[in-house]
Design an enzyme around this catalytic site. Structure first.
Site, PDB file in Angstrom:
ATOM      1  N   SER A  20      62.096  78.895  34.058  1.00 25.23           N
ATOM      2  CA  SER A  20      61.324  80.032  34.524  1.00 25.23           C
ATOM      3  C   SER A  20      59.843  79.842  34.232  1.00 25.23           C
ATOM      4  O   SER A  20      59.465  79.346  33.170  1.00 25.23           O
ATOM      5  CB  SER A  20      61.816  81.311  33.827  1.00 25.23           C
ATOM      6  OG  SER A  20      61.006  82.398  34.187  1.00 25.23           O
ATOM      7  N   ARG A  26      45.328  65.273  36.045  1.00 29.23           N
ATOM      8  CA  ARG A  26      46.230  64.591  35.108  1.00 29.23           C
ATOM      9  C   ARG A  26      47.561  65.329  34.999  1.00 29.23           C
ATOM     10  O   ARG A  26      48.621  64.717  34.906  1.00 29.23           O
ATOM     11  CB  ARG A  26      45.602  64.438  33.722  1.00 29.23           C
ATOM     12  CG  ARG A  26      44.489  63.431  33.687  1.00 29.23           C
ATOM     13  CD  ARG A  26      44.938  62.028  34.153  1.00 29.23           C
ATOM     14  NE  ARG A  26      43.813  61.177  34.401  1.00 29.23           N
ATOM     15  CZ  ARG A  26      43.401  60.778  35.602  1.00 29.23           C
ATOM     16  NH1 ARG A  26      44.034  61.136  36.686  1.00 29.23           N
ATOM     17  NH2 ARG A  26      42.356  60.004  35.734  1.00 29.23           N
ATOM     18  N   GLU A  76      49.339  64.400  38.052  1.00 29.38           N
ATOM     19  CA  GLU A  76      49.811  63.031  37.895  1.00 29.38           C
ATOM     20  C   GLU A  76      51.047  62.975  36.985  1.00 29.38           C
ATOM     21  O   GLU A  76      52.012  62.253  37.269  1.00 29.38           O
ATOM     22  CB  GLU A  76      48.687  62.173  37.308  1.00 29.38           C
ATOM     23  CG  GLU A  76      49.036  60.721  37.116  1.00 29.38           C
ATOM     24  CD  GLU A  76      47.873  59.955  36.515  1.00 29.38           C
ATOM     25  OE1 GLU A  76      47.679  58.820  36.947  1.00 29.38           O
ATOM     26  OE2 GLU A  76      47.183  60.484  35.617  1.00 29.38           O
TER      27      GLU A  76
END
Length: 164
Positions: free
Chosen positions: A131, A105, A108
């Protein structure tokens, strides 16, 4: 005609999608035996629970004092956890595309929102990156009548690209 093993030789075993080091397995097992949460360990080490989880997964470096506190909390010999003071090789998940549903996820989210996030960050800050070294990550539970929500906060220093 290829043999029964196929044109590329015998099939290879599938790699563990999140291959843990033997030390990680040992640390997580000790954590379970001790009945401690990452928050409990974080309180003992003076660190955030996410950082502690990262340490146990071999992705962070501990000081000698943190290793000692961790060993005490988990009931382990200090020598066993001493490797946590060494600089780790970071980001070693296999395969590159995660198959664990929770990890996928996040992948995704980056597939769908990665370029929009990049555009918004660079529109607000300029040409650069966030960073992952001067960085913190926090996970919170947010109560919601439709079902509790996971709130993930990423906070990284902006690093502009240099011109030379």
């Amino acid at each position: 005609m290829p043999d029964a093993a196929g044109p590329y030789g015998p099939p290879r075993p599938c790699p563990d999608p999140v291959a843990l080091s033997p030390l990680t397995d040992t640390l997580l097992a000790a954590k379970r035996r001790a009945g401690l949460s990452f928050a409990d360990l974080g309180a003992r080490l003076g660190r955030d629970p996410v950082w502690v989880a990262s340490l146990l997964h071999g992705q962070s470096t501990a000081s000698a004092e943190e290793v000692s506190a961790l060993a005490d909390a988990l009931g382990l010999e200090a020598e066993l956890v001493e490797p946590l003071t060494q600089f780790p090789v970071k980001g070693g998940l296999d395969p590159v595309l995660p198959t664990d549903p929770l990890l996928y996820r996040f992948y995704e989210i980056l597939q769908v929102y990665g370029l929009p996030l990049k555009d918004v960050i660079q529109e607000q800050f300029g040409d650069g990156i966030m960073s992952a070294i001067d960085f913190s990550l926090k996970v919170d539970r947010v109560a919601d009548p439709a079902g509790d929500r996971v709130q993930v906060t990423l906070c990284g220093k902006f690093l502009p690209y240099k011109k030379w």
